[in-house]
Design a protein around this motif. Structure first.
Motif, PDB file in Angstrom:
ATOM      1  N   TRP A   1       0.799  -1.216   0.000  1.00  0.00           N
ATOM      2  CA  TRP A   1       0.000   0.000   0.000  1.00  0.00           C
ATOM      3  C   TRP A   1       0.841   1.280   0.000  1.00  0.00           C
ATOM      4  CZ3 TRP A   1       0.178   3.543   3.958  1.00  0.00           C
ATOM      5  CH2 TRP A   1       0.764   3.116   5.153  1.00  0.00           C
ATOM      6  N   GLU A   2       2.004   1.264   0.639  1.00  0.00           N
ATOM      7  CA  GLU A   2       2.825   2.480   0.662  1.00  0.00           C
ATOM      8  C   GLU A   2       3.338   2.828  -0.738  1.00  0.00           C
ATOM      9  OE1 GLU A   2       4.839   2.850   4.948  1.00  0.00           O
ATOM     10  OE2 GLU A   2       5.134   0.873   4.007  1.00  0.00           O
ATOM     11  N   LYS A   3       3.670   1.819  -1.529  1.00  0.00           N
ATOM     12  CA  LYS A   3       4.105   2.074  -2.906  1.00  0.00           C
ATOM     13  C   LYS A   3       2.930   2.498  -3.781  1.00  0.00           C
ATOM     14  CE  LYS A   3       8.423  -0.212  -3.653  1.00  0.00           C
ATOM     15  NZ  LYS A   3       9.143  -1.156  -4.523  1.00  0.00           N
ATOM     16  N   VAL A   4       1.763   1.921  -3.527  1.00  0.00           N
ATOM     17  CA  VAL A   4       0.555   2.348  -4.252  1.00  0.00           C
ATOM     18  C   VAL A   4       0.309   3.825  -3.981  1.00  0.00           C
ATOM     19  CG1 VAL A   4      -1.968   2.116  -4.328  1.00  0.00           C
ATOM     20  CG2 VAL A   4      -0.524   0.066  -4.370  1.00  0.00           C
ATOM     21  N   LYS A   5       0.390   4.217  -2.738  1.00  0.00           N
ATOM     22  CA  LYS A   5       0.176   5.617  -2.352  1.00  0.00           C
ATOM     23  C   LYS A   5       1.213   6.523  -3.006  1.00  0.00           C
ATOM     24  CE  LYS A   5       0.034   8.656   1.695  1.00  0.00           C
ATOM     25  NZ  LYS A   5       0.127   8.717   3.169  1.00  0.00           N
ATOM     26  N   GLU A   6       2.492   6.147  -2.950  1.00  0.00           N
ATOM     27  CA  GLU A   6       3.557   6.979  -3.531  1.00  0.00           C
ATOM     28  C   GLU A   6       3.354   7.178  -5.027  1.00  0.00           C
ATOM     29  OE1 GLU A   6       6.779   8.226  -5.755  1.00  0.00           O
ATOM     30  OE2 GLU A   6       6.270   6.093  -5.824  1.00  0.00           O
ATOM     31  N   LEU A   7       3.011   6.120  -5.747  1.00  0.00           N
ATOM     32  CA  LEU A   7       2.826   6.247  -7.196  1.00  0.00           C
ATOM     33  C   LEU A   7       1.597   7.096  -7.518  1.00  0.00           C
ATOM     34  CD1 LEU A   7       4.138   5.431  -9.871  1.00  0.00           C
ATOM     35  CD2 LEU A   7       2.610   3.446  -9.903  1.00  0.00           C
ATOM     36  N   ARG A   8       0.538   6.942  -6.733  1.00  0.00           N
ATOM     37  CA  ARG A   8      -0.665   7.758  -6.956  1.00  0.00           C
ATOM     38  C   ARG A   8      -0.364   9.232  -6.718  1.00  0.00           C
ATOM     39  NH1 ARG A   8      -5.302   8.060  -9.824  1.00  0.00           N
ATOM     40  NH2 ARG A   8      -6.867   9.240  -8.700  1.00  0.00           N
ATOM     41  N   LEU A   9       0.375   9.548  -5.666  1.00  0.00           N
ATOM     42  CA  LEU A   9       0.720  10.950  -5.404  1.00  0.00           C
ATOM     43  C   LEU A   9       1.608  11.504  -6.509  1.00  0.00           C
ATOM     44  CD1 LEU A   9       1.250  10.881  -1.542  1.00  0.00           C
ATOM     45  CD2 LEU A   9      -0.756  11.676  -2.825  1.00  0.00           C
ATOM     46  N   ALA A  10       2.531  10.701  -7.023  1.00  0.00           N
ATOM     47  CA  ALA A  10       3.358  11.139  -8.162  1.00  0.00           C
ATOM     48  C   ALA A  10       2.470  11.436  -9.364  1.00  0.00           C
ATOM     49  CB  ALA A  10       4.405  10.080  -8.502  1.00  0.00           C
ATOM     50  N   ALA A  11       1.487  10.595  -9.610  1.00  0.00           N
ATOM     51  CA  ALA A  11       0.570  10.811 -10.733  1.00  0.00           C
ATOM     52  C   ALA A  11      -0.204  12.111 -10.561  1.00  0.00           C
ATOM     53  CB  ALA A  11      -0.391   9.632 -10.859  1.00  0.00           C
TER      54      ALA A  11
ATOM     55  N   PHE B   1      -7.095  12.772 -14.110  1.00  0.00           N
ATOM     56  CA  PHE B   1      -7.600  12.140 -12.897  1.00  0.00           C
ATOM     57  C   PHE B   1      -8.741  12.949 -12.297  1.00  0.00           C
ATOM     58  CE2 PHE B   1      -2.999  11.187 -13.132  1.00  0.00           C
ATOM     59  CZ  PHE B   1      -3.114   9.837 -13.426  1.00  0.00           C
ATOM     60  N   LEU B   2      -9.613  12.263 -11.587  1.00  0.00           N
ATOM     61  CA  LEU B   2     -10.757  12.919 -10.953  1.00  0.00           C
ATOM     62  C   LEU B   2     -10.477  13.266  -9.500  1.00  0.00           C
ATOM     63  CD1 LEU B   2     -13.638  10.703 -12.388  1.00  0.00           C
ATOM     64  CD2 LEU B   2     -12.743  12.883 -13.261  1.00  0.00           C
TER      65      LEU B   2
ATOM     66  N   ALA C   1      -6.446  16.024  -1.912  1.00  0.00           N
ATOM     67  CA  ALA C   1      -7.406  15.044  -1.391  1.00  0.00           C
ATOM     68  C   ALA C   1      -6.718  13.722  -1.074  1.00  0.00           C
ATOM     69  CB  ALA C   1      -8.533  14.831  -2.393  1.00  0.00           C
ATOM     70  N   ALA C   2      -5.823  13.286  -1.958  1.00  0.00           N
ATOM     71  CA  ALA C   2      -5.128  12.008  -1.756  1.00  0.00           C
ATOM     72  C   ALA C   2      -4.203  12.050  -0.548  1.00  0.00           C
ATOM     73  CB  ALA C   2      -4.360  11.628  -3.017  1.00  0.00           C
TER      74      ALA C   2
ATOM     75  N   TRP D   1      -5.515   3.619   2.004  1.00  0.00           N
ATOM     76  CA  TRP D   1      -4.550   3.051   1.051  1.00  0.00           C
ATOM     77  C   TRP D   1      -4.407   1.554   1.247  1.00  0.00           C
ATOM     78  CZ3 TRP D   1      -3.633   6.082  -2.837  1.00  0.00           C
ATOM     79  CH2 TRP D   1      -3.773   7.463  -2.653  1.00  0.00           C
ATOM     80  N   GLN D   2      -4.479   1.096   2.471  1.00  0.00           N
ATOM     81  CA  GLN D   2      -4.402  -0.336   2.751  1.00  0.00           C
ATOM     82  C   GLN D   2      -5.600  -1.064   2.147  1.00  0.00           C
ATOM     83  OE1 GLN D   2      -4.052  -0.029   6.985  1.00  0.00           O
ATOM     84  NE2 GLN D   2      -1.864   0.395   6.915  1.00  0.00           N
TER      85      GLN D   2
END
Length: 187
Positions: A14-24, A34-35, A40-41, A49-50
């Motif tokens: 989940w931490e990598k999912v969060k990091e990549l989403r914030l980069a996006a 993105f919507l 917000a993220a 995120w988990q």
């Protein structure tokens, strides 16, 4: 493709999912891609995120695919959401067929044009077509009317404009165009 591994996320990542989403969400194209906003993220608790990662790691409802470099860096991702006939989509549109919906498409700028998007889409479609009970009729995605680069890629990959146009929730004066990729005919 720089020897990336294309694979689904695991529940504990989940931490990598969060990091990549914030980069996006920090990418200059984010407002038309993105919507969600970065603000917000960032404000979402770890539990969000988990749960998001857990839900996209197994089962039938969603799958997130990532492109992982040899050093462990995640450089791209796509998420497939399964939408069942008789439900309502993210733009409040009626869903009349069982389908996959690609969302969250992102490739880090330094990796664009390297083939990662093609590899991710191939993995997403392969997974989508493997689902049974019921099988998916098509895979779709939406693209903002001003996101010409993404639209050109989707057409090159084989997606076609369906004709469905919906207002963007964050700016109803802007439009999102639906593109579809029909299930290949059985041999």
């Amino acid at each position: 493709m720089n020897q990336h591994v294309i694979r689904p996320v695991r529940a504990d990542e989940w931490e990598k999912v969060k990091e990549l989403r914030l980069a996006a969400l920090r990418d200059p194209a984010a407002p038309v891609a993105f919507l969600e906003t970065e603000e917000a993220a960032v404000g979402r608790p770890d539990a969000f995120w988990q749960e998001r990662t857990e839900g996209a790691s197994h089962g039938r409802s969603a799958r997130q695919f990532i492109a992982e470099a040899p050093d462990g860096t995640w450089n791209a991702n796509v998420v497939v959401l399964v939408e069942e006939a008789g439900t309502v989509g993210i733009f409040d549109e009626a869903i009349d067929v069982d389908q996959g919906h690609l969302v969250g498409v992102f490739v880090r700028p330094e990796q664009r044009g390297s083939g990662l998007t093609e590899a991710l889409f191939e993995a997403a479609l392969e997974w989508s077509w493997s689902l049974e009970g019921p099988a998916l009729d098509r895979v779709r995605l939406f693209v903002h009317e001003d996101n010409a680069r993404a639209a050109a890629f989707y057409r090159r990959f084989g997606f076609e404009v369906s004709g469905l146009v919906v207002p963007m929730p964050t700016d109803p004066s802007a439009k999102e165009l639906e593109y579809v990729f029909p299930r290949p005919a059985a041999n």
